[in-house]
Scaffold this motif. Structure first.
Motif, PDB file in Angstrom:
ATOM      1  N   SER A 142      68.099  32.172  76.688  1.00 53.57           N
ATOM      2  CA  SER A 142      69.305  32.769  76.128  1.00 53.57           C
ATOM      3  C   SER A 142      70.550  32.308  76.882  1.00 53.57           C
ATOM      4  O   SER A 142      70.591  32.300  78.104  1.00 53.57           O
ATOM      5  CB  SER A 142      69.198  34.293  76.196  1.00 53.57           C
ATOM      6  OG  SER A 142      70.376  34.887  75.753  1.00 53.57           O
ATOM      7  N   THR A 155      74.106  31.458  69.156  1.00 49.19           N
ATOM      8  CA  THR A 155      73.041  31.509  68.157  1.00 49.19           C
ATOM      9  C   THR A 155      72.664  30.136  67.642  1.00 49.19           C
ATOM     10  O   THR A 155      71.544  29.944  67.175  1.00 49.19           O
ATOM     11  CB  THR A 155      73.456  32.405  66.971  1.00 49.19           C
ATOM     12  OG1 THR A 155      74.659  31.892  66.397  1.00 49.19           O
ATOM     13  CG2 THR A 155      73.667  33.838  67.427  1.00 49.19           C
ATOM     14  N   ASP A 170      77.661  35.138  68.187  1.00 48.79           N
ATOM     15  CA  ASP A 170      77.556  36.314  67.340  1.00 48.79           C
ATOM     16  C   ASP A 170      78.639  37.352  67.641  1.00 48.79           C
ATOM     17  O   ASP A 170      78.503  38.508  67.248  1.00 48.79           O
ATOM     18  CB  ASP A 170      76.163  36.928  67.457  1.00 48.79           C
ATOM     19  CG  ASP A 170      75.814  37.385  68.861  1.00 48.79           C
ATOM     20  OD1 ASP A 170      76.664  37.273  69.777  1.00 48.79           O
ATOM     21  OD2 ASP A 170      74.678  37.850  69.057  1.00 48.79           O
TER      22      ASP A 170
END
Length: 174
Positions: A142, A155, A170
């Motif tokens: 991530s 994303t 996002d």
């Protein structure tokens, strides 16, 4: 001001020195190639906001930029009145200030950010054209970008264009 721009360019070049040729699979950003102005889409919230702020023209130029593009859902999630009204000169400038914090000088790939963050204990600072600094942090696979208290996940990453690269997030980074 000139010193700040020089420092931003130097930071971008330092990150760019670690550039990777990888382009992660699953990239659903508009077809790559061409100019960044084509990447954002005139009907997207980001594209309309860039046009309203008068910033869309820089995305058609030759200089390389890295765009952090919030999804339409991220714009829709903002409380009403969060973004300035671009119908006035003051509102246009305020909107431009917010959006210019989604533009980084140079081409900075996600792998560049990961390497810089890993070398710095898990986070890296990314100067923007809006004279702010985004903080990037890595947690496993991530990648998160934050501005002040707002944090958004990347994303989609590394869509390459003739004059830069696009990463989708996002959240609108205010």
């Amino acid at each position: 001001m000139r010193i700040l721009i020089t420092a931003m360019a130097a930071s971008a070049l330092a990150l760019g020195a670690c550039a990777s040729e990888e382009n992660p699979a699953g990239n659903e950003i508009a077809e790559e190639g061409g100019k960044l102005v084509n990447a954002i889409g005139a009907d997207s919230q980001f594209g309309r906001a860039m046009a309203a702020a008068g910033l869309d023209g820089i995305l058609d130029g030759p200089a390389p930029y890295t765009l952090i593009v919030p999804s339409d859902e991220a714009f829709a999630a903002l409380p009403e009145g969060t973004l300035p009204d671009a119908s006035t000169e003051e509102g246009k400038e305020a909107l431009g200030a917010i959006l210019s914090n989604h533009i980084l000088p140079g081409t900075i790939l996600s792998d560049d950010v990961r390497k810089a963050a890993t070398a710095n204990g898990g986070s890296a600072s990314l100067p923007t054209l809006g004279e702010a600094t985004l903080e990037a942090s890595v947690n496993g696979d991530s990648l998160t970008l934050s501005a002040g208290g707002d944090a958004g996940s990347v994303t989609q990453a590394d869509a390459r264009y003739d004059n830069g690269v696009v990463h989708r997030v996002d959240m609108v980074l205010l």
